[in-house]
Design a protein around this motif. Structure first.
Motif, mmCIF file in Angstrom:
data_model
loop_
_atom_site.group_PDB
_atom_site.id
_atom_site.type_symbol
_atom_site.label_atom_id
_atom_site.label_comp_id
_atom_site.label_asym_id
_atom_site.label_seq_id
_atom_site.Cartn_x
_atom_site.Cartn_y
_atom_site.Cartn_z
ATOM 1 N N SER A 190 0.818 -1.215 0.000
ATOM 2 C CA SER A 190 0.000 0.000 0.000
ATOM 3 C C SER A 190 0.851 1.264 0.000
ATOM 4 N N ALA A 191 2.077 1.175 0.494
ATOM 5 C CA ALA A 191 2.952 2.346 0.524
ATOM 6 C C ALA A 191 3.269 2.852 -0.873
ATOM 7 N N ASN A 192 3.046 2.021 -1.886
ATOM 8 C CA ASN A 192 3.296 2.413 -3.279
ATOM 9 C C ASN A 192 2.019 2.206 -4.094
ATOM 10 N N ARG A 193 0.936 2.771 -3.598
ATOM 11 C CA ARG A 193 -0.365 2.612 -4.258
ATOM 12 C C ARG A 193 -0.337 3.161 -5.690
ATOM 13 N N ARG A 194 0.468 4.158 -5.897
ATOM 14 C CA ARG A 194 0.544 4.760 -7.229
ATOM 15 C C ARG A 194 1.036 3.755 -8.270
ATOM 16 N N THR A 195 1.902 2.844 -7.846
ATOM 17 C CA THR A 195 2.457 1.855 -8.773
ATOM 18 C C THR A 195 1.623 0.595 -8.846
ATOM 19 N N TYR A 196 1.131 0.112 -7.693
ATOM 20 C CA TYR A 196 0.410 -1.154 -7.651
ATOM 21 C C TYR A 196 -1.108 -0.987 -7.672
ATOM 22 N N GLY A 197 -1.589 0.232 -7.502
ATOM 23 C CA GLY A 197 -3.026 0.461 -7.550
ATOM 24 C C GLY A 197 -3.548 0.499 -8.978
ATOM 25 N N PRO A 198 -4.862 0.643 -9.162
ATOM 26 C CA PRO A 198 -5.456 0.710 -10.504
ATOM 27 C C PRO A 198 -4.803 1.795 -11.351
ATOM 28 N N GLY A 199 -4.409 1.417 -12.553
ATOM 29 C CA GLY A 199 -3.737 2.353 -13.445
ATOM 30 C C GLY A 199 -2.241 2.393 -13.270
ATOM 31 N N GLY A 200 -1.723 1.736 -12.244
ATOM 32 C CA GLY A 200 -0.288 1.718 -12.016
ATOM 33 C C GLY A 200 0.427 0.754 -12.954
ATOM 34 N N SER A 201 1.719 0.987 -13.128
ATOM 35 C CA SER A 201 2.486 0.167 -14.070
ATOM 36 C C SER A 201 2.595 -1.292 -13.637
ATOM 37 N N TYR A 202 2.473 -1.571 -12.325
ATOM 38 C CA TYR A 202 2.569 -2.946 -11.839
ATOM 39 C C TYR A 202 1.271 -3.402 -11.163
ATOM 40 N N HIS A 203 0.173 -2.846 -11.608
ATOM 41 C CA HIS A 203 -1.116 -3.244 -11.036
ATOM 42 C C HIS A 203 -1.418 -4.723 -11.289
ATOM 43 N N VAL A 204 -0.824 -5.301 -12.330
ATOM 44 C CA VAL A 204 -1.075 -6.712 -12.651
ATOM 45 C C VAL A 204 -0.618 -7.641 -11.526
ATOM 46 N N PHE A 205 0.284 -7.167 -10.668
ATOM 47 C CA PHE A 205 0.772 -8.005 -9.578
ATOM 48 C C PHE A 205 -0.102 -7.906 -8.328
ATOM 49 N N ALA A 206 -0.986 -6.940 -8.291
ATOM 50 C CA ALA A 206 -1.804 -6.717 -7.094
ATOM 51 C C ALA A 206 -2.916 -7.745 -6.997
ATOM 52 N N GLY A 207 -3.127 -8.260 -5.786
ATOM 53 C CA GLY A 207 -4.216 -9.196 -5.533
ATOM 54 C C GLY A 207 -3.990 -10.587 -6.084
ATOM 55 N N VAL A 208 -2.752 -10.942 -6.368
ATOM 56 C CA VAL A 208 -2.487 -12.253 -6.983
ATOM 57 C C VAL A 208 -1.052 -12.673 -6.680
ATOM 58 N N ASP A 209 -0.802 -13.967 -6.771
ATOM 59 C CA ASP A 209 0.554 -14.496 -6.711
ATOM 60 C C ASP A 209 0.999 -14.730 -8.152
ATOM 61 N N ALA A 210 1.809 -13.831 -8.668
ATOM 62 C CA ALA A 210 2.254 -13.904 -10.061
ATOM 63 C C ALA A 210 3.744 -14.235 -10.119
ATOM 64 N N SER A 211 4.158 -15.224 -9.363
ATOM 65 C CA SER A 211 5.580 -15.570 -9.293
ATOM 66 C C SER A 211 6.165 -15.851 -10.672
ATOM 67 N N ARG A 212 5.415 -16.516 -11.515
ATOM 68 C CA ARG A 212 5.912 -16.881 -12.835
ATOM 69 C C ARG A 212 6.271 -15.635 -13.655
ATOM 70 N N ALA A 213 5.440 -14.598 -13.535
ATOM 71 C CA ALA A 213 5.655 -13.396 -14.330
ATOM 72 C C ALA A 213 6.931 -12.661 -13.931
ATOM 73 N N TYR A 214 7.331 -12.778 -12.666
ATOM 74 C CA TYR A 214 8.550 -12.111 -12.236
ATOM 75 C C TYR A 214 9.771 -12.661 -12.968
ATOM 76 N N VAL A 215 9.715 -13.906 -13.403
ATOM 77 C CA VAL A 215 10.841 -14.535 -14.088
ATOM 78 C C VAL A 215 10.722 -14.387 -15.601
ATOM 79 N N THR A 216 9.529 -14.652 -16.134
ATOM 80 C CA THR A 216 9.357 -14.612 -17.590
ATOM 81 C C THR A 216 9.218 -13.193 -18.125
#
Length: 280
Positions: free
Chosen positions: A144-170
């Motif tokens: 939450s400290a970086n809501r601008r990045t992980y919140g809706p519209g943020g560049s890394y919002h795809v990682f919010a609310g999910v375990d996307a471990s695979r995406a971090y590597v691929t």
């Protein structure tokens, strides 16, 4: 001719009177010696009383309190400067350490939470009244400290609310929002080229080479994932929350993901042995 004037005799003074007179005289001398230029004893005592009263009326405890407060303020400023590595004197750190965050203490007292993937999805930042959580390698962090990045519209919002471990590597954020790491090692494996492979290696040598390539590829996957796991685990900005709750055999119920196109493009044909390259 006889002297007819009467003989005057001094009446002898009593010993007690003599001692009193001598004592008084000695006290007077002592007073003059010890306190020359001072008023008589009674006046000196009155002056002392007045000084004590003046000191009482000046409230010396107030001065002591000001000294203590000043010391604590300076100590606080110095401690803030040291802890923040020179960022601030007044505890206004942009990323305070965990032990200075209320949420961290709540987590320590409450213990880790366990969320199913469906429950975790509710913390993707869409609801502003809730914190933003993400998970990596089944571990949940509050970002939450970086809501601008992980919140809706943020560049890394795809990682919010999910375990996307695979995406971090691929690096395939949209396609690989899953913790399923099966087959990721393929992105680090060379492509087979029978014309080249059969030219430089016997079947047994090629088999041993492929086994070594697989070990190296798995290590590269582990290293890449560990880098991001440590990034969140050691961050002063993001806070550990808990774990994702899944069935033990959940992988058996899921089809193995295909290697995403972007990761597949990183693969190149197997190179000839180093000594053969020199000959050519």
């Amino acid at each position: 001719m006889a002297n007819t004037d009467p003989v005057r005799r001094r009446k002898p003074e009593s010993k007690t009177a003599g001692r009193d007179t001598a004592s008084a005289s000695e006290d007077s001398d002592v007073e003059e010696i010890v306190r020359p230029g001072f008023p008589p004893h009674s006046e000196s005592r009155n002056a002392a009383k007045r000084r004590i009263q003046d000191q009482d009326e000046s409230n010396p405890w107030l001065l002591d309190m000001l000294r203590v407060i000043s010391f604590l303020l300076l100590a606080s400023c110095g401690l803030s400067y040291l802890i923040s590595n020179g960022e601030t004197f007044f505890w206004g750190m942009s990323h305070p350490p965990n032990y200075l965050q209320l949420g961290w203490w709540k987590t320590q007292l409450r213990g880790p939470i366990y969320l199913t993937p469906a429950e975790l999805a509710a913390f993707d930042g869409t609801d502003e009244s809730k914190p933003i959580y993400l998970a990596i390698n089944h571990t949940i962090y509050d970002v939450s400290a970086n809501r601008r990045t992980y919140g809706p519209g943020g560049s890394y919002h795809v990682f919010a609310g999910v375990d996307a471990s695979r995406a971090y590597v691929t690096g395939c954020f949209a396609e690989d929002r899953t913790p399923d790491m099966r087959g990721v090692e393929q992105m680090f494996l060379p492509l087979d080229d029978p014309a080249v492979d059969n030219k430089y290696w016997t079947p047994d040598e090629l088999k041993a080479l492929k086994r070594k390539e697989m070990e190296d590829a798995i290590n590269k996957v582990n290293d890449a994932l560990t880098h991001w796991v440590n990034f969140f685990a050691k961050s002063n900005k993001y806070r550990f929350v808990g774990y994702v709750k899944r069935d033990k055999d959940w992988l058996k119920k899921e089809p193995q993901p295909k290697l995403c196109e972007a990761a597949g493009r990183s693969r190149t044909p197997r190179s000839p042995p180093a000594d053969e390259k020199k000959d050519h």
